[in-house]
Design a protein around this motif. Structure first.
Motif, PDB file in Angstrom:
ATOM      1  N   VAL A  12       0.864  -1.174   0.000  1.00 35.57           N
ATOM      2  CA  VAL A  12       0.000   0.000   0.000  1.00 35.57           C
ATOM      3  C   VAL A  12       0.904   1.228   0.000  1.00 35.57           C
ATOM      4  O   VAL A  12       1.730   1.398   0.894  1.00 35.57           O
ATOM      5  CB  VAL A  12      -0.917   0.029   1.235  1.00 35.57           C
ATOM      6  CG1 VAL A  12      -1.856   1.227   1.166  1.00 35.57           C
ATOM      7  CG2 VAL A  12      -1.705  -1.266   1.341  1.00 35.57           C
ATOM      8  N   PHE A  13       0.776   2.060  -1.020  1.00 38.12           N
ATOM      9  CA  PHE A  13       1.565   3.295  -1.067  1.00 38.12           C
ATOM     10  C   PHE A  13       0.865   4.361  -0.236  1.00 38.12           C
ATOM     11  O   PHE A  13      -0.349   4.298  -0.047  1.00 38.12           O
ATOM     12  CB  PHE A  13       1.708   3.790  -2.509  1.00 38.12           C
ATOM     13  CG  PHE A  13       2.774   3.081  -3.284  1.00 38.12           C
ATOM     14  CD1 PHE A  13       4.108   3.246  -2.949  1.00 38.12           C
ATOM     15  CD2 PHE A  13       2.443   2.250  -4.338  1.00 38.12           C
ATOM     16  CE1 PHE A  13       5.101   2.601  -3.660  1.00 38.12           C
ATOM     17  CE2 PHE A  13       3.434   1.601  -5.060  1.00 38.12           C
ATOM     18  CZ  PHE A  13       4.761   1.776  -4.711  1.00 38.12           C
ATOM     19  N   PRO A  14       1.608   5.357   0.208  1.00 43.31           N
ATOM     20  CA  PRO A  14       0.988   6.457   0.939  1.00 43.31           C
ATOM     21  C   PRO A  14      -0.155   7.034   0.110  1.00 43.31           C
ATOM     22  O   PRO A  14      -0.041   7.150  -1.109  1.00 43.31           O
ATOM     23  CB  PRO A  14       2.113   7.491   1.077  1.00 43.31           C
ATOM     24  CG  PRO A  14       3.379   6.758   0.838  1.00 43.31           C
ATOM     25  CD  PRO A  14       3.065   5.512   0.073  1.00 43.31           C
ATOM     26  N   GLY A  15      -1.240   7.394   0.774  1.00 42.69           N
ATOM     27  CA  GLY A  15      -2.418   7.858   0.051  1.00 42.69           C
ATOM     28  C   GLY A  15      -3.317   6.684  -0.295  1.00 42.69           C
ATOM     29  O   GLY A  15      -4.164   6.779  -1.165  1.00 42.69           O
ATOM     30  N   ASP A  16      -3.121   5.564   0.408  1.00 37.56           N
ATOM     31  CA  ASP A  16      -3.975   4.384   0.250  1.00 37.56           C
ATOM     32  C   ASP A  16      -4.039   3.847  -1.170  1.00 37.56           C
ATOM     33  O   ASP A  16      -5.086   3.405  -1.639  1.00 37.56           O
ATOM     34  CB  ASP A  16      -5.398   4.682   0.749  1.00 37.56           C
ATOM     35  CG  ASP A  16      -5.493   4.518   2.256  1.00 37.56           C
ATOM     36  OD1 ASP A  16      -4.589   3.849   2.815  1.00 37.56           O
ATOM     37  OD2 ASP A  16      -6.438   5.046   2.859  1.00 37.56           O
ATOM     38  N   VAL A  17      -2.925   3.914  -1.889  1.00 37.47           N
ATOM     39  CA  VAL A  17      -2.871   3.288  -3.206  1.00 37.47           C
ATOM     40  C   VAL A  17      -2.488   1.824  -3.015  1.00 37.47           C
ATOM     41  O   VAL A  17      -1.389   1.512  -2.569  1.00 37.47           O
ATOM     42  CB  VAL A  17      -1.822   3.986  -4.102  1.00 37.47           C
ATOM     43  CG1 VAL A  17      -1.813   3.343  -5.482  1.00 37.47           C
ATOM     44  CG2 VAL A  17      -2.109   5.470  -4.197  1.00 37.47           C
ATOM     45  N   LEU A  18      -3.438   0.947  -3.347  1.00 40.94           N
ATOM     46  CA  LEU A  18      -3.167  -0.490  -3.207  1.00 40.94           C
ATOM     47  C   LEU A  18      -2.541  -0.979  -4.504  1.00 40.94           C
ATOM     48  O   LEU A  18      -3.223  -1.175  -5.495  1.00 40.94           O
ATOM     49  CB  LEU A  18      -4.475  -1.228  -2.921  1.00 40.94           C
ATOM     50  CG  LEU A  18      -4.361  -2.730  -2.690  1.00 40.94           C
ATOM     51  CD1 LEU A  18      -3.524  -3.049  -1.466  1.00 40.94           C
ATOM     52  CD2 LEU A  18      -5.746  -3.345  -2.567  1.00 40.94           C
TER      53      LEU A  18
END
Ligand SMILES: Nc1ncnc2c1ncn2[C@@H]1O[C@H](COP(=O)(O)OP(=O)(O)OP(=O)(O)O)[C@@H](O)[C@H]1O
Ligand SMILES: [Mg+2]
Lengths: 372, 272
Positions: A12-18
């Motif tokens: 999961v990237f910062p900013g809730d990018v899955l």
């Protein structure tokens, strides 16, 4: 001996990018596994987690007998070839290839031997003194591969290494990489969005979409038995035809796929498939090569829109009263635009999809493929 | 566009005369004897006369000032550029909380008018017993060079392809190794800019040098000022000889560094 195991790996990237969701892959020792999928599906992210260039949010990654989650990239015994090559611009080709060995304190003489050996293998001996900016794309590509192989790592990672080359060079480099894999006999993970590359290189292929592995199987298994619409549509050129909004109907004790005027008799497996989807729309998947043209009296009536002769075959675009279809026909098929034809369908090879889930519902009912 | 070319060339020619001629006159005059200068101020020197240089170097502490300047500027430029590069790299590549706020704080240093710090700095250096030592200048020079240098270098590091550093990490570098072996050499153009910028500023800096150092500990700008107030100021060729020696290090630094600016080191890193 180095296999690579991804166990429920999630990023999961910062900013809730899955970017990658519960990835489970076991790359066997010496296997070449291809990770394929459309742009932005999380292939690079997955590869970079194996390399140690991205942290893993959840799950574990194992290389050989070590869990590597907390091991820095330099200690993972892997080499990676990047899409844009990522050569060191301020170093000559020789120093580019020698850099990793020098950092590992390999004796100078051995470095020389290994670099020369790799250069000979890749046919770049005469470029060793040049700087990367004085190389063509294909030459840079070879240097990038050379830099990886001199290190003799346990695992090779490739991130779309051929995508910056022109079409012809790509085909020949593809063959060379294939040879290289056989020769080096090392574990490799190869990322690409090119399905031809995937089919030709991979021992096995993992098809990925939106951060999820859709199916992991051998190239032919993927082609013949796609688990869902995405996999079916992703592999194969031209892509599989999807005849949507149809119904399965019973007619004279047989099962028929009915959409518009089209009535297509289906094999036995359709019986159980129809039971799974009572009274609902279904999608019939037909590969272009499983369609053939006949006289308009029998088969599904269709009008020819475009004809593309390719020399060895012909791609024909058609419309029925309900769908747009693509047919792959023999090179010398007699056909012209605006002809009305009857389409014959090799029903044994069709697939039935549940339009809501995209799952291939015909798969479970049609028995196992013959074992190789 | 073509019709503009003669016009642009003439402007460039005029500018180069305006900026170049005084410099040329200074150098030419430094090779003339006093009598020769009085006879013809604008002509070329008739012979290669080095007496003026001997005069100025043996005059008072001129040689000493020169050495001081080289030490102070050399150390300040080296430390400031390296420290700024390290900080800029961290700002460009690391993810940490409060990064942007910290960066703004650093940049706000650019907004301090340097001369308001003269008196506080004088008192601080005095109580630390550092007045009249090279450190009194090196400290403030580095401090005032950091914000702009970090700003320039961060922007440059952010424009560098990350993959090259990733490749270095896989090749066996720690993150610091990737900075040292790959990112820093690739930042040569930006580093050159920063070095020239800082060197020129520090080499010519007057106010701090005058306030924080004196006598044999001061640097060339103050030294030249002192000389110009002495009886030596009537020795015009001697003065130009002193100035000529004074601009040489600046020119050397400029010529070495500007090559890298033009070079564009990243060419060839990426494919496509
Ligand atoms: N550093 C990052 N921060 C936030 N989101 C990211 C970051 N890196 C990648 N992503 C996102 O993660 C997703 C997957 O990216 P990834 O680079 O793995 O795709 P890909 O399959 O390699 O695509 P491509 O074929 O275009 O290279 C994308 O939606 C992307 O926007
Ligand atoms: Mg990618």
């Amino acid at each position: 001996m180095a296999d690579v195991v991804l166990d429920n790996v999630t990023k999961v990237f910062p900013g809730d990018v899955l970017a990658a969701s519960d990835i489970n892959i076991h790359v066997a020792d010496k296997e070449l596994l291809v990770l394929v999928g459309p742009s932005g599906c999380g292939k690079s992210t997955t590869l970079r987690m194996v390399a140690g260039l991205e942290d893993v949010t959840r799950g574990t990654i194992r290389i050989g007998d070590r869990v590597v989650n907390d091991i820095p990239p330099k200690d993972r015994d892997i080499a990676m070839v990047f899409q844009n090559y990522a050569l060191y611009p301020h170093m000559s080709v020789y120093r580019n290839m020698a850099f990793g060995l020098k950092l590992r304190k390999v004796p100078k003489k051995e470095i020389q031997e290994r670099v020369n050996q790799a250069a000979a293998l890749l046919g770049i001996q005469n470029l060793l003194d040049r700087k990367p900016k004085a190389l063509s794309g294909g030459q840079r590509q070879r240097v990038a591969v050379g830099r990886a192989i001199v290190r003799e790592p346990a695992v090779f990672l490739f991130d779309e290494p051929l995508s910056n080359l022109d079409a012809k060079l790509r085909v020949s480099m593809r063959a060379e990489l294939n040879k290289l894999h056989n020769r080096l006999a090392k574990t490799m993970i190869y990322v690409t969005h090119d399905q031809v590359e995937a089919m030709t290189l991979g021992d096995r292929i993992a098809v990925m979409n939106e951060g999820v592995i859709q199916q992991l199987a051998s190239p032919l298994e993927l082609y013949d038995r796609p688990v869902n619409e995405f996999v079916a549509g992703f592999l194969g050129t031209p892509p599989m035809n999807f005849m949507t909004n149809g119904r399965i109907k019973q007619q004279d004790g047989k099962f028929v796929f009915n959409a518009g005027a089209a009535r297509i008799g289906l094999p036995d497996w359709a019986r159980q498939a129809a039971d799974d989807l009572p009274g609902r729309d279904v999608t019939l998947g037909v590969r272009p090569e499983d369609l053939s043209l006949g006289s308009p009296e029998d088969g599904v009536k269709a009008t020819v829109n475009v004809v593309e002769p390719l020399g060895n075959e012909m791609i024909i675009y058609l419309t029925t009263d309900y769908h747009d279809l693509i047919c792959k026909a023999p090179a010398h098929q007699k056909v012209a635009v605006d002809d009305v034809v009857g389409l014959r369908i090799n029903v044994e090879k069709t697939h039935l999809f549940d339009p809501e889930t995209g799952q291939n519902v015909s798969l479970t009912h049609r028995g196992q493929p013959p074992k190789e | 566009m073509k019709t503009w070319r003669p016009f642009r060339f003439s402007i460039a020619a005029v500018l180069s005369v305006i900026f170049g001629y005084p410099l040329l006159w200074m150098v030419l005059t430094s090779f003339k004897s006093r009598a020769e200068l009085e006879a013809s101020a604008w002509s070329l020197p008739t012979r290669f006369y080095l007496g003026n240089f001997r005069d100025v170097l043996s005059m008072g502490h001129f040689g000493r000032y020169y050495l001081n300047s080289i030490v102070v500027c050399g150390v300040s430029v080296a430390v400031a550029s390296l420290a700024a590069a390290a900080a800029a790299y961290a700002f460009a590549r690391l993810r940490f909380r409060g990064k942007e706020a910290l960066f703004l704080l650093l940049l706000s240093g650019m907004m301090i008018p340097v001369h308001v710090t003269l008196i506080p700095l004088h008192r601080m250096m005095s109580s630390l017993g550092l007045l009249n030592s090279p450190v009194a200048l090196i400290g403030p020079y580095i401090a005032f060079a950091l914000p702009v240098s970090t700003f320039i270098l961060r922007a440059f590091f952010e424009s560098l392809p990350r993959d090259v550093e990733d490749a270095a990490q896989l090749d066996g570098c720690s993150p610091i190794g990737a900075f040292w072996h790959v990112a820093l050499p690739l930042a040569a153009p930006a580093l050159a800019t920063v070095i020239i910028f800082n060197f020129v500023y520090m080499w010519n800096e007057f106010a701090f040098a005058l306030t924080l150092t004196s006598g044999t500990t001061t640097t060339l700008p103050v030294g030249i000022y002192e000389v110009s107030r002495s009886s030596f100021s009537t020795h015009v060729p001697g003065m130009t000889a002193g100035l000529t020696i004074g601009v040489i290090p600046g020119l050397i630094v400029y010529f070495i560094a500007q090559k890298h600016i033009v070079k564009g080191m990243t060419a060839g890193a990426l494919g496509g």
